[in-house]
Design a protein around this motif. Sequence first.
Motif, PDB file in Angstrom:
ATOM      1  N   CYS A 209      77.975 -18.745 -43.581  1.00  0.00           N
ATOM      2  CA  CYS A 209      77.652 -17.381 -44.006  1.00  0.00           C
ATOM      3  C   CYS A 209      77.981 -16.364 -42.924  1.00  0.00           C
ATOM      4  CB  CYS A 209      76.166 -17.297 -44.376  1.00  0.00           C
ATOM      5  SG  CYS A 209      75.736 -18.146 -45.902  1.00  0.00           S
TER       6      CYS A 209
ATOM      7  N   LYS B 112      74.580 -12.325 -45.445  1.00  0.00           N
ATOM      8  CA  LYS B 112      75.258 -12.416 -44.147  1.00  0.00           C
ATOM      9  C   LYS B 112      74.645 -11.456 -43.136  1.00  0.00           C
ATOM     10  CE  LYS B 112      79.623 -11.709 -41.758  1.00  0.00           C
ATOM     11  NZ  LYS B 112      81.063 -11.368 -41.856  1.00  0.00           N
TER      12      LYS B 112
ATOM     13  N   ILE C 129      70.463 -20.302 -48.129  1.00  0.00           N
ATOM     14  CA  ILE C 129      70.982 -21.292 -47.185  1.00  0.00           C
ATOM     15  C   ILE C 129      70.698 -22.705 -47.682  1.00  0.00           C
ATOM     16  CG2 ILE C 129      70.650 -22.260 -44.869  1.00  0.00           C
ATOM     17  CD1 ILE C 129      72.379 -19.726 -44.962  1.00  0.00           C
TER      18      ILE C 129
ATOM     19  N   SER D 258      76.188 -15.661 -50.810  1.00  0.00           N
ATOM     20  CA  SER D 258      76.371 -15.730 -49.355  1.00  0.00           C
ATOM     21  C   SER D 258      76.682 -14.372 -48.746  1.00  0.00           C
ATOM     22  CB  SER D 258      77.495 -16.725 -49.026  1.00  0.00           C
ATOM     23  OG  SER D 258      77.161 -18.024 -49.449  1.00  0.00           O
ATOM     24  N   GLU D 259      77.503 -13.576 -49.431  1.00  0.00           N
ATOM     25  CA  GLU D 259      77.828 -12.248 -48.920  1.00  0.00           C
ATOM     26  C   GLU D 259      76.590 -11.362 -48.843  1.00  0.00           C
ATOM     27  OE1 GLU D 259      80.502 -10.968 -47.699  1.00  0.00           O
ATOM     28  OE2 GLU D 259      82.089 -12.397 -48.199  1.00  0.00           O
TER      29      GLU D 259
END
Length: 499
Positions: free
Chosen positions: A494, A231, A461, A227-228
Amino acid sequence: MERLPTRLYTAQQVKQGEQLAAQQAGVEMYTLMQRAGKAVYQRIRYQYPNIKHLSILCGCGNNGGDGFVVAKLAQKDGLDVQLYLYGDEAKISGDAKKAKQAWLNGGGEISSIDSFNAGDADLIVDGLLGTGLSCDVREPMQVIIGKINEANLPVVSIDIPSGLCSDTGSILGAAISANSTVTFIGVKQGLMTGQARSVVGELHFAGLGVDEEFTQLASHSALSLGSESVKHLLPKRCPTAHKGNHGRLLCIGGNEGYSGAIRLCASAAARTGAGLIRTLCHQSSTLALQVGCPEVMTRSWNGNSELLSEALQATDVLALGPGLGTDNWAKTLFLACKSSTKAKVLDADALNLLANEPSADHARVITPHPGEAARLLGCSVATVEQNRFQAVKDLQNKYGGVVVLKGAGTLINDGHDIYICNAGNPGMATGGMGDVLTGIIAAMLAQGLSLSDAAKVGTLIHSVAADELVQQYGQIGLLASDVIPASRAAIQHCLSLGE
């Protein structure tokens, strides 16, 4: 899974780089072995604070040396330790020999692996085979691995579960099924994808104090996608935005009897931000889309070339394949899209048609599962799964653009880097998941992301949304349609990271 380094490596890269990194950091290799053993023991004590009896299984290599260090620390801590050696003790050399001698000097004993009895332990430490394994394990190792897996005890593997290929993620004949794996210095790419997802358990990383030096010295072989990582790639909206600013998407598919697939695709695109969405589908599918997806403009297509030409001209992005079929109706649509220079996402039957008429297209994302990948490459599914990294490279070389090879630890190859999605779960193995993924990736393309970024964001996602649902409701019964609204929430999750 805890946050891990994003850079991944082959076993050879780690083997070559760790010595240089240690030299640069002024650390002896035996000190690294001691640190590795300590990291494993700390993980054991953290996860299993109440254990009293350890069985530690060591080979004659450096993994075995790490195991000797674990044994000494556990014994010093008052635990009952049984250490079993696989192989000829006389063959233990170098730092592993030092670790073995330190264990013996402290009063430790070494038993033959033949006397191993899993019933004597609360937990098993696997230090049998390391990252250098390149061929299938044979007897008696297969029997030993079987005994460990049948013991129904927690297992912590040192660096890699014995029997797993550290470069491909495939099981070499048989592999220990670990509850946790502690890997060192650089995360091996094979720990993240394919069959590895069924045997690695929780993956933990210990840099041993030289990981920064190692990162500066070694080039990565792949990148982990979390997720990082995405972003900053997510599409943003300005206060004066209107629907035309967020792309025009045309979804094509939904042949007779397959309205559900194109509906999932179009709905997913709508939920993840595409501005204007049109579908072209079989006339029998039109009503289902108009009722189930009123936000999407739906037209039936019965062979009208003018309508098709206008639709292709009016769009920015194409999503082709969900429910498409392979009849003449489908082939005509496929050929028209194939000749378009617009950005496009191909899945499902579009990939089967592509396999029959291979072509390269650098404005395209293809999203095959292993079966479709095998057809695209003209090989078996087993060959694809045996080395997913090679398969995704071969697909990108042959078809161009960006390739998303779905499965446990989905791989993305944009022709420059390979990314591994570190999210996702077995609950996603249900019909329609690929249609949803196609819609999400297409929506990201429509909102202006590049092919590579759209594939990375869409894949992540999609998987994060499914993981959130599984945490709430469990894996059984997860539907593709459940993931659509959850994908919207996953985007917000996110975006909010670090706030």
